[in-house]
Design a protein around this motif. Structure first.
Motif, PDB file in Angstrom:
ATOM      1  N   VAL A  90       0.836  -1.203   0.000  1.00 33.26           N
ATOM      2  CA  VAL A  90       0.000   0.000   0.000  1.00 33.26           C
ATOM      3  C   VAL A  90       0.871   1.254   0.000  1.00 33.26           C
ATOM      4  O   VAL A  90       0.586   2.230  -0.724  1.00 33.26           O
ATOM      5  N   ALA A  91       1.960   1.215   0.794  1.00 33.97           N
ATOM      6  CA  ALA A  91       2.852   2.376   0.844  1.00 33.97           C
ATOM      7  C   ALA A  91       3.481   2.648  -0.515  1.00 33.97           C
ATOM      8  O   ALA A  91       3.527   3.796  -0.987  1.00 33.97           O
ATOM      9  N   GLY A  92       3.952   1.579  -1.173  1.00 35.78           N
ATOM     10  CA  GLY A  92       4.536   1.750  -2.503  1.00 35.78           C
ATOM     11  C   GLY A  92       3.520   2.261  -3.501  1.00 35.78           C
ATOM     12  O   GLY A  92       3.820   3.151  -4.321  1.00 35.78           O
ATOM     13  N   GLY A  93       2.298   1.713  -3.441  1.00 36.64           N
ATOM     14  CA  GLY A  93       1.258   2.164  -4.352  1.00 36.64           C
ATOM     15  C   GLY A  93       0.871   3.610  -4.114  1.00 36.64           C
ATOM     16  O   GLY A  93       0.615   4.361  -5.064  1.00 36.64           O
ATOM     17  N   LEU A  94       0.842   4.017  -2.834  1.00 37.67           N
ATOM     18  CA  LEU A  94       0.486   5.398  -2.531  1.00 37.67           C
ATOM     19  C   LEU A  94       1.538   6.385  -3.028  1.00 37.67           C
ATOM     20  O   LEU A  94       1.209   7.479  -3.500  1.00 37.67           O
ATOM     21  N   VAL A  95       2.818   5.985  -2.926  1.00 43.53           N
ATOM     22  CA  VAL A  95       3.879   6.881  -3.386  1.00 43.53           C
ATOM     23  C   VAL A  95       3.758   7.117  -4.890  1.00 43.53           C
ATOM     24  O   VAL A  95       3.726   8.271  -5.360  1.00 43.53           O
ATOM     25  N   THR A 100       4.138  -2.072 -10.639  1.00 46.48           N
ATOM     26  CA  THR A 100       5.512  -2.304 -10.184  1.00 46.48           C
ATOM     27  C   THR A 100       5.688  -1.855  -8.744  1.00 46.48           C
ATOM     28  O   THR A 100       6.291  -2.550  -7.919  1.00 46.48           O
ATOM     29  N   SER A 101       5.159  -0.672  -8.418  1.00 49.21           N
ATOM     30  CA  SER A 101       5.312  -0.160  -7.047  1.00 49.21           C
ATOM     31  C   SER A 101       4.557  -1.023  -6.044  1.00 49.21           C
ATOM     32  O   SER A 101       5.036  -1.245  -4.927  1.00 49.21           O
ATOM     33  N   LEU A 102       3.379  -1.522  -6.415  1.00 50.17           N
ATOM     34  CA  LEU A 102       2.636  -2.402  -5.512  1.00 50.17           C
ATOM     35  C   LEU A 102       3.415  -3.686  -5.227  1.00 50.17           C
ATOM     36  O   LEU A 102       3.502  -4.145  -4.089  1.00 50.17           O
ATOM     37  N   GLY A 103       3.993  -4.275  -6.289  1.00 47.41           N
ATOM     38  CA  GLY A 103       4.741  -5.511  -6.121  1.00 47.41           C
ATOM     39  C   GLY A 103       6.023  -5.325  -5.337  1.00 47.41           C
ATOM     40  O   GLY A 103       6.317  -6.078  -4.394  1.00 47.41           O
ATOM     41  N   VAL A 104       6.814  -4.304  -5.712  1.00 49.47           N
ATOM     42  CA  VAL A 104       8.077  -4.057  -5.026  1.00 49.47           C
ATOM     43  C   VAL A 104       7.836  -3.676  -3.567  1.00 49.47           C
ATOM     44  O   VAL A 104       8.538  -4.132  -2.654  1.00 49.47           O
TER      45      VAL A 104
END
Length: 359
Positions: free
Chosen positions: A85-90, A114-118
């Protein structure tokens, strides 16, 4: 119970989440792979946003197969979701800013996946090390507590024996009495046995001790005989031929401390103590009664308190019984209607009751 089951099965959620991300990545790039003359770009994009998704699926599977307990699994799973969630929000925030500024958004799904997965992978790794750190911290606290506890056990149990040895040694030095020599020899053997038992107590308190079938009647008869020899107490027993429980050598410390406590609190110059064992298919009950003045229910509950960190005889009993998955409590003797109650006329005294699982 339901929350524990959810925590236990939370790795399945991690696998499902990774699978959904992988499906979304494949679905998003499949048209590009099929329609473009040069599929290298879409293939690289799929590699970038599909690989973290595959890693999450594998991480969930490894978590499912791991030795982590439900709470630790829940920690890893929670960190995975938080990281994703943090990666997706960024990335989602940067895309929102670009959209607000009126800038064109070129294939926003790709960086978002990509951000959600990483972020999920990073969260899973962080969660795993966090869970391990918490486990190590709990383990260190348990070991520290166990060492302190066993130190108190040794000091408590051996102090009485060594005091007796010292007293008889003084008598022996003055009168050359052979019975004192015999007592010194016997108490020295008992002290040695207590030291050897301390290892079992450490392992039991820390949860590392291997439990095995132990006949409860053996330490009862040994302690009763020893008490008759060394005190003026009348100790009677009512036991079956065998009564096997799941325990280890620390079982003797339970019997020893309960009988010692009963002798100390019994009445008169010739106190009476009664030890009885009854059993069912599932439990073995040990009852130790004395003819002392008795106590009320509130005082009985407080007897097992070891919050001070020092091990009294009854706190030793409480810790060992809990480690053997048993229960211990105290009741005024007039209120005890269980089997094995002594047939005494006086309406006083207390009964300590221990229930242990049968082996």
């Amino acid at each position: 119970m339901e929350s524990a089951r959810v925590a236990e099965e939370s790795p399945a959620g991690v696998m499902l989440f990774g699978g959904l991300l992988l499906f979304a990545a494949v679905f998003h790039h499949v048209d590009e792979l099929l329609l473009l003359d040069n599929p290298v770009g879409p293939a690289l994009a799929l590699l970038l946003d599909g690989t973290p998704a595959v890693v999450l699926v594998l991480a969930g599977y490894r978590l499912w197969q791991s030795s982590l307990n439900p709470a630790e699994r829940w920690t890893v799973s929670t960190w995975t979701v938080v990281g994703s969630v943090a990666g997706g929000l960024v990335i989602g925030g940067t895309l929102a800013v670009r959209a607000y500024e009126g800038r064109p958004l070129v294939e926003p799904v790709f960086p978002l996946l990509t951000s959600l997965g990483v972020g999920g992978v990073a969260g899973a790794v962080a969660g795993y090390f966090n869970a391990r750190a918490q486990r190590d911290a709990r383990r260190a606290a348990v070991l520290t507590d166990a060492l302190s506890f066993v130190n108190s056990v040794i000091r408590h149990d051996l102090l009485n024996d060594l005091t007796t040895i010292r007293g008889h040694a003084d008598v022996l030095a003055e009168g050359h009495r052979p019975e004192s020599v015999e007592t010194i020899s016997r108490k020295t053997d008992e002290a040695t046995e207590r030291i050897e038992t301390s290892r079992s107590i450490v392992e039991t308190v820390t949860g590392d001790g291997a439990l095995e079938p132990v006949d409860l009647t053996v330490p009862i008869e040994e302690v009763a005989a020893q008490t008759r020899e060394t005190t003026l107490a009348t100790v009677t027993t009512d036991c079956p031929e065998t009564a096997t429980v799941r325990a280890n050598r620390g079982l003797r410390s339970i019997v020893d401390n309960l009988v010692e406590n009963a002798v100390e609190h019994a009445e008169g110059t010739e106190p009476r103590v009664h030890v009885a064992v009854t059993q069912t298919d599932e439990t073995v009950r040990l009852a130790v009664a004395d003819d002392g003045p008795g106590i009320d229910e509130a005082t009985a509950r407080a007897l097992f308190d070891d919050s001070s960190g020092a091990a009294s005889g009854l706190s030793i009993v409480d810790r060992l019984v809990a480690a053997y998955d048993g229960e211990v409590w105290a009741v005024p003797r007039p209120e005890y209607d269980g089997l094995g109650a002594p047939d005494w006329d006086e309406d006083d005294g207390i009964v300590f009751v221990v229930d242990l699982p049968s082996a």
